[in-house]
Design a protein around this motif. Structure first.
Motif, PDB file in Angstrom:
ATOM      1  N   ASN A 263       0.967  -1.049  -0.029  1.00 31.21           N
ATOM      2  CA  ASN A 263      -0.200  -0.107  -0.099  1.00 31.21           C
ATOM      3  C   ASN A 263       0.853   1.250   0.007  1.00 31.21           C
ATOM      4  OD1 ASN A 263      -2.763  -0.738   0.269  1.00 31.21           O
ATOM      5  ND2 ASN A 263      -2.138  -2.030   2.259  1.00 31.21           N
ATOM      6  N   SER A 264       2.228   1.176  -0.455  1.00 31.85           N
ATOM      7  CA  SER A 264       3.199   2.206  -0.370  1.00 31.85           C
ATOM      8  C   SER A 264       4.035   2.175  -1.433  1.00 31.85           C
ATOM      9  CB  SER A 264       3.822   2.270   0.882  1.00 31.85           C
ATOM     10  OG  SER A 264       4.930   3.175   0.997  1.00 31.85           O
ATOM     11  N   THR A 265       4.106   3.499  -2.134  1.00 37.18           N
ATOM     12  CA  THR A 265       5.158   3.420  -3.304  1.00 37.18           C
ATOM     13  C   THR A 265       6.503   3.314  -2.503  1.00 37.18           C
ATOM     14  OG1 THR A 265       3.584   4.878  -4.763  1.00 37.18           O
ATOM     15  CG2 THR A 265       6.150   4.885  -5.025  1.00 37.18           C
ATOM     16  N   GLU A 266       6.575   4.249  -1.454  1.00 36.07           N
ATOM     17  CA  GLU A 266       8.100   4.046  -1.031  1.00 36.07           C
ATOM     18  C   GLU A 266       8.503   2.717  -0.423  1.00 36.07           C
ATOM     19  OE1 GLU A 266       5.422   6.066  -0.194  1.00 36.07           O
ATOM     20  OE2 GLU A 266       6.263   8.050  -0.942  1.00 36.07           O
ATOM     21  N   GLU A 267       7.680   1.897   0.111  1.00 35.78           N
ATOM     22  CA  GLU A 267       7.891   0.554   0.368  1.00 35.78           C
ATOM     23  C   GLU A 267       8.276  -0.216  -0.673  1.00 35.78           C
ATOM     24  OE1 GLU A 267       8.592  -2.266   3.251  1.00 35.78           O
ATOM     25  OE2 GLU A 267       8.264  -0.164   3.499  1.00 35.78           O
ATOM     26  N   LEU A 268       7.671  -0.002  -1.711  1.00 35.10           N
ATOM     27  CA  LEU A 268       7.732  -1.076  -2.722  1.00 35.10           C
ATOM     28  C   LEU A 268       9.190  -0.610  -3.647  1.00 35.10           C
ATOM     29  CD1 LEU A 268       4.635  -1.497  -4.691  1.00 35.10           C
ATOM     30  CD2 LEU A 268       5.949  -3.122  -3.426  1.00 35.10           C
ATOM     31  N   ASN A 269       9.589   0.810  -3.604  1.00 37.40           N
ATOM     32  CA  ASN A 269      10.726   1.454  -4.153  1.00 37.40           C
ATOM     33  C   ASN A 269      11.922   0.915  -3.150  1.00 37.40           C
ATOM     34  OD1 ASN A 269       9.887   2.762  -6.279  1.00 37.40           O
ATOM     35  ND2 ASN A 269       9.430   4.643  -5.273  1.00 37.40           N
ATOM     36  N   ARG A 270      11.913   0.794  -1.974  1.00 39.67           N
ATOM     37  CA  ARG A 270      12.759   0.269  -0.892  1.00 39.67           C
ATOM     38  C   ARG A 270      12.880  -1.355  -1.033  1.00 39.67           C
ATOM     39  NH1 ARG A 270      10.562   3.746   2.885  1.00 39.67           N
ATOM     40  NH2 ARG A 270       8.934   2.283   3.558  1.00 39.67           N
ATOM     41  N   LEU A 271      11.988  -2.030  -1.533  1.00 35.66           N
ATOM     42  CA  LEU A 271      12.147  -3.381  -1.706  1.00 35.66           C
ATOM     43  C   LEU A 271      12.552  -3.599  -3.107  1.00 35.66           C
ATOM     44  CD1 LEU A 271       9.263  -6.025  -1.496  1.00 35.66           C
ATOM     45  CD2 LEU A 271      10.563  -6.070  -3.508  1.00 35.66           C
ATOM     46  N   LEU A 272      12.302  -2.929  -4.043  1.00 35.93           N
ATOM     47  CA  LEU A 272      12.993  -3.141  -5.530  1.00 35.93           C
ATOM     48  C   LEU A 272      14.356  -2.747  -5.730  1.00 35.93           C
ATOM     49  CD1 LEU A 272       9.852  -2.548  -7.734  1.00 35.93           C
ATOM     50  CD2 LEU A 272      10.713  -4.674  -6.955  1.00 35.93           C
ATOM     51  N   GLY A 273      14.793  -1.398  -4.711  1.00 37.32           N
ATOM     52  CA  GLY A 273      16.045  -0.968  -4.592  1.00 37.32           C
ATOM     53  C   GLY A 273      17.013  -1.980  -3.835  1.00 37.32           C
ATOM     54  N   ALA A 274      16.410  -2.815  -2.790  1.00 35.91           N
ATOM     55  CA  ALA A 274      17.359  -3.665  -2.342  1.00 35.91           C
ATOM     56  C   ALA A 274      17.561  -4.673  -3.192  1.00 35.91           C
ATOM     57  CB  ALA A 274      16.536  -4.101  -1.047  1.00 35.91           C
ATOM     58  N   CYS A 275      16.717  -5.271  -3.817  1.00 32.65           N
ATOM     59  CA  CYS A 275      17.003  -6.503  -4.621  1.00 32.65           C
ATOM     60  C   CYS A 275      18.052  -5.961  -5.972  1.00 32.65           C
ATOM     61  CB  CYS A 275      15.523  -6.794  -5.437  1.00 32.65           C
ATOM     62  SG  CYS A 275      14.381  -7.860  -4.296  1.00 32.65           S
ATOM     63  N   THR A 276      17.958  -4.740  -6.416  1.00 33.18           N
ATOM     64  CA  THR A 276      18.645  -4.348  -7.616  1.00 33.18           C
ATOM     65  C   THR A 276      19.805  -4.014  -7.052  1.00 33.18           C
ATOM     66  OG1 THR A 276      17.875  -1.984  -7.534  1.00 33.18           O
ATOM     67  CG2 THR A 276      16.824  -3.487  -9.023  1.00 33.18           C
ATOM     68  N   ALA A 277      20.181  -3.632  -5.774  1.00 28.46           N
ATOM     69  CA  ALA A 277      21.344  -3.137  -5.252  1.00 28.46           C
ATOM     70  C   ALA A 277      22.089  -4.624  -4.935  1.00 28.46           C
ATOM     71  CB  ALA A 277      21.340  -2.480  -3.635  1.00 28.46           C
ATOM     72  N   LEU A 278      21.595  -5.642  -4.720  1.00 31.28           N
ATOM     73  CA  LEU A 278      22.269  -6.849  -4.487  1.00 31.28           C
ATOM     74  C   LEU A 278      22.681  -7.392  -5.733  1.00 31.28           C
ATOM     75  CD1 LEU A 278      20.948  -9.941  -2.812  1.00 31.28           C
ATOM     76  CD2 LEU A 278      21.665 -10.310  -5.103  1.00 31.28           C
ATOM     77  N   LEU A 279      21.825  -7.223  -7.003  1.00 33.13           N
ATOM     78  CA  LEU A 279      22.350  -7.663  -8.382  1.00 33.13           C
ATOM     79  C   LEU A 279      23.572  -6.693  -8.570  1.00 33.13           C
ATOM     80  CD1 LEU A 279      18.885  -8.410  -9.953  1.00 33.13           C
ATOM     81  CD2 LEU A 279      20.648  -9.933  -8.813  1.00 33.13           C
ATOM     82  N   ARG A 280      23.346  -5.406  -8.688  1.00 34.25           N
ATOM     83  CA  ARG A 280      24.563  -4.261  -9.087  1.00 34.25           C
ATOM     84  C   ARG A 280      25.790  -4.759  -8.421  1.00 34.25           C
ATOM     85  NH1 ARG A 280      23.387   0.516 -11.351  1.00 34.25           N
ATOM     86  NH2 ARG A 280      24.897   1.656  -9.968  1.00 34.25           N
ATOM     87  N   ASP A 281      25.822  -4.923  -7.044  1.00 36.81           N
ATOM     88  CA  ASP A 281      27.112  -5.281  -6.328  1.00 36.81           C
ATOM     89  C   ASP A 281      27.677  -6.810  -6.697  1.00 36.81           C
ATOM     90  OD1 ASP A 281      29.052  -5.024  -4.124  1.00 36.81           O
ATOM     91  OD2 ASP A 281      27.923  -6.542  -3.196  1.00 36.81           O
ATOM     92  N   ARG A 282      26.851  -7.688  -6.626  1.00 35.26           N
ATOM     93  CA  ARG A 282      27.300  -8.959  -6.749  1.00 35.26           C
ATOM     94  C   ARG A 282      27.757  -9.102  -8.339  1.00 35.26           C
ATOM     95  NH1 ARG A 282      23.854 -13.751  -4.934  1.00 35.26           N
ATOM     96  NH2 ARG A 282      24.289 -12.603  -2.973  1.00 35.26           N
ATOM     97  N   TRP A 283      27.150  -8.787  -9.396  1.00 35.74           N
ATOM     98  CA  TRP A 283      27.196  -9.052 -10.687  1.00 35.74           C
ATOM     99  C   TRP A 283      28.329  -7.859 -11.451  1.00 35.74           C
ATOM    100  CZ3 TRP A 283      21.862 -10.379 -12.927  1.00 35.74           C
ATOM    101  CH2 TRP A 283      21.503 -11.604 -12.205  1.00 35.74           C
ATOM    102  N   HIS A 284      28.198  -6.550 -10.953  1.00 33.63           N
ATOM    103  CA  HIS A 284      29.038  -5.559 -11.633  1.00 33.63           C
ATOM    104  C   HIS A 284      29.790  -4.804 -10.707  1.00 33.63           C
ATOM    105  CE1 HIS A 284      26.399  -6.583 -14.998  1.00 33.63           C
ATOM    106  NE2 HIS A 284      25.409  -6.467 -14.142  1.00 33.63           N
ATOM    107  N   GLY A 285      29.845  -5.147  -9.549  1.00 37.87           N
ATOM    108  CA  GLY A 285      30.726  -4.290  -8.403  1.00 37.87           C
ATOM    109  C   GLY A 285      30.250  -2.916  -8.125  1.00 37.87           C
TER     110      GLY A 285
END
Length: 294
Positions: A263-285
């Motif tokens: 029920n929150s744009t901010e919560e979903l942005n945090r969720l998706l941001g956490a997932c993409t942050a994991l991929l950016r760090d692991r795959w591309h540093g």
């Protein structure tokens, strides 16, 4: 909410031409990604490129000077990321769909990734207002070594009577193909239909009583069940209902689709941001995204 849809005929502007056209070709030159072709027409354009770190990845921001999509509007976006090139594509602000009397608004996007290409698509949220009907079609072609990450949040817009949902319909379609030396194979056909009930009653039968939807699409040869489980566990730390599905494997490439309801744009942005942050760090540093647009 349904995950299958039969799309109606394409919408267009009153004179039959697109309201906005954007073409962008990104190439790798000496360890840095640059635009080797850039074209815009009508109500679409991009701002000057930025480099957010020393990885060579270029960031472009799409702009719609008109501010919103209206009835019968058609926007066409064509993006190619060449071999070894890296692109982050975002928007200047939220995509707003206003009333669409007579015909729906539509966006058609074509994405093509070369060998070793990286594309992150991170638009601001899509907001559908009262009496809005919208189609979004994205056709994607990747190579076996390509890396694609697309994140999106959908939210209902403000309504004068305070009702949660007043838009008519949203249809979002992603068609993903893998091009190999033996030909092109279909990796995934992802259809999402959101059609709010006419009586404005939300609950377990419609988006589990939630108003906002977050989606993450990842295509990469490093995608597997372990990664899907890890992203699901990461998403479970947020105030949202989340599910993750793996695609078939084509040419050594696998994809995953993560959907979250909240029920929150901010919560979903945090969720998706956490997932993409994991991929950016692991795959591309690379560090987590911090676009700071406002």
């Amino acid at each position: 909410m349904s995950t299958t849809a039969v799309l109606a005929p394409a919408a267009a502007s009153a004179d039959g031409s697109p309201r906005g056209v954007l073409e962008l070709v990104i190439s790798e030159r000496g360890g840095r990604s640059i635009a080797s072709r850039q074209f815009h027409e009508g109500a679409l354009r991009v701002l000057r490129p930025h480099y957010l770190d020393d990885s060579g990845q270029v960031c472009y921001v799409m702009v719609n000077p008109g501010g919103a999509y209206l009835g019968a509007d058609l926007y066409v976006i064509d993006v190619e990321v060449g071999d070894g090139a890296r692109l982050l594509l975002t928007t200047q602000s939220a995509t707003k769909i206003y009333r669409t009397p007579g015909s729906f608004a539509e966006q058609r996007m074509s994405l093509r990734l070369g060998e070793g290409a990286q594309l992150e698509l991170a638009p601001d949220q899509l907001i559908a207002y009262r009496e809005a009907s919208y189609r979004q079609r994205t056709h994607i072609t990747v190579r076996p070594s390509s890396s694609l990450v697309m994140a999106e949040v959908v939210t209902p817009g403000w309504s004068p009577d305070g009702a949660s949902f007043r838009y008519e319909e949203l249809r979002l379609r992603n068609e993903i193909h893998v091009q190999t030396p033996d030909g092109t194979g279909l990796l995934a056909l992802d259809n999402l239909l959101i059609r709010p009930p006419l009586n404005d009653v939300t609950g377990m039968g419609f988006m589990e009583g939630c108003s906002h939807l977050g989606s993450l699409v990842v295509v990469d040869p490093r995608v597997d069940q372990a990664l899907a489980d890890e992203l699901h566990a990461l998403a479970s730390r947020h105030d949202a209902y989340t599910g993750v599905s793996l695609t078939a494997c084509v040419g050594g490439t696998t994809g995953l689709v993560l959907r979250s309801l909240s029920n929150s744009t901010e919560e979903l942005n945090r969720l998706l941001g956490a997932c993409t942050a994991l991929l950016r760090d692991r795959w591309h540093g690379q560090a987590p995204l911090n676009l700071r647009k406002y």
